[in-house]
Design a protein around this motif. Structure first.
Motif, PDB file in Angstrom:
ATOM      1  N   PRO A 104      -9.895   0.911  -4.051  1.00  0.00           N
ATOM      2  CA  PRO A 104      -9.629   2.023  -4.960  1.00  0.00           C
ATOM      3  C   PRO A 104      -8.673   1.659  -6.107  1.00  0.00           C
ATOM      4  O   PRO A 104      -8.733   2.254  -7.170  1.00  0.00           O
ATOM      5  N   MET A 105      -7.833   0.665  -5.869  1.00  0.00           N
ATOM      6  CA  MET A 105      -6.915   0.237  -6.929  1.00  0.00           C
ATOM      7  C   MET A 105      -7.707  -0.269  -8.136  1.00  0.00           C
ATOM      8  O   MET A 105      -7.415   0.106  -9.275  1.00  0.00           O
TER       9      MET A 105
ATOM     10  N   TYR B 247      -0.805  -7.119  -8.162  1.00  0.00           N
ATOM     11  CA  TYR B 247      -1.834  -7.568  -7.219  1.00  0.00           C
ATOM     12  C   TYR B 247      -2.397  -8.933  -7.644  1.00  0.00           C
ATOM     13  O   TYR B 247      -2.526  -9.842  -6.829  1.00  0.00           O
TER      14      TYR B 247
ATOM     15  N   THR C 158     -10.880   0.427  -8.901  1.00  0.00           N
ATOM     16  CA  THR C 158     -11.632   1.515  -9.522  1.00  0.00           C
ATOM     17  C   THR C 158     -10.721   2.472 -10.273  1.00  0.00           C
ATOM     18  O   THR C 158     -11.153   3.122 -11.222  1.00  0.00           O
ATOM     19  N   SER C 159      -9.449   2.566  -9.890  1.00  0.00           N
ATOM     20  CA  SER C 159      -8.503   3.456 -10.570  1.00  0.00           C
ATOM     21  C   SER C 159      -8.103   2.940 -11.942  1.00  0.00           C
ATOM     22  O   SER C 159      -7.452   3.654 -12.715  1.00  0.00           O
TER      23      SER C 159
ATOM     24  N   ILE D  74      -0.955   2.255 -12.766  1.00  0.00           N
ATOM     25  CA  ILE D  74      -2.023   1.506 -12.100  1.00  0.00           C
ATOM     26  C   ILE D  74      -2.184   0.128 -12.725  1.00  0.00           C
ATOM     27  O   ILE D  74      -2.482  -0.845 -12.037  1.00  0.00           O
TER      28      ILE D  74
ATOM     29  N   TYR E 248      -2.100   2.642  -3.179  1.00  0.00           N
ATOM     30  CA  TYR E 248      -3.473   2.185  -3.394  1.00  0.00           C
ATOM     31  C   TYR E 248      -3.789   1.030  -2.456  1.00  0.00           C
ATOM     32  O   TYR E 248      -2.974   0.144  -2.261  1.00  0.00           O
ATOM     33  N   CYS E 249      -4.991   1.030  -1.915  1.00  0.00           N
ATOM     34  CA  CYS E 249      -5.478  -0.176  -1.253  1.00  0.00           C
ATOM     35  C   CYS E 249      -6.329  -0.915  -2.296  1.00  0.00           C
ATOM     36  O   CYS E 249      -6.648  -0.351  -3.340  1.00  0.00           O
TER      37      CYS E 249
ATOM     38  N   TRP F 220       0.846  -1.195   0.000  1.00  0.00           N
ATOM     39  CA  TRP F 220       0.000   0.000   0.000  1.00  0.00           C
ATOM     40  C   TRP F 220       0.879   1.242   0.000  1.00  0.00           C
ATOM     41  O   TRP F 220       0.637   2.196  -0.727  1.00  0.00           O
TER      42      TRP F 220
END
Length: 70
Positions: free
Chosen positions: A21-22, A40, A24-25, A33, A17-18, A12
Motif C-alpha cells: 500500500p505504501m 524505504y 500505491t499511496s 508518503i 504503511y506496509c 510499519w
C-alpha cells in the motif's frame, strides 16, 4: 529473521504503511508518503549493500582458508 521482523514492524508502526500500500499511496503525492517511500528505498539499498559486503567477506575468508589447506 526476528531482527528484520522487528524493524519491519517498527517502520510499519511509525509510518502506518506496509510496502504494498505504501507504493500505491504515492498517487496521493503527499509529502509524508514521499518521505516514507524515500526511506524505504534507502533502507532497501543499504540492506542490499550490507549483505553484499558480508557475502564478499565470507567469500574472501573461504578463499583464504582454501589457500592455507591446499
Amino acid at each position: 529473521m526476528v531482527g528484520g521482523g522487528v524493524l519491519f514492524g517498527i517502520g510499519w508502526g511509525l509510518a502506518g504503511y506496509c510496502p504494498g500500500p505504501m507504493i500505491t499511496s504515492l498517487s496521493f503525492a503527499d509529502m509524508s508518503i514521499v518521505t516514507v517511500v524515500a526511506a524505504y528505498v534507502v533502507g532497501t539499498f543499504a540492506t542490499k549493500w550490507t549483505l553484499a559486503k558480508i557475502e564478499e567477506a565470507r567469500h574472501l575468508k573461504h578463499k583464504a582458508d582454501e589457500a592455507c589447506v591446499g
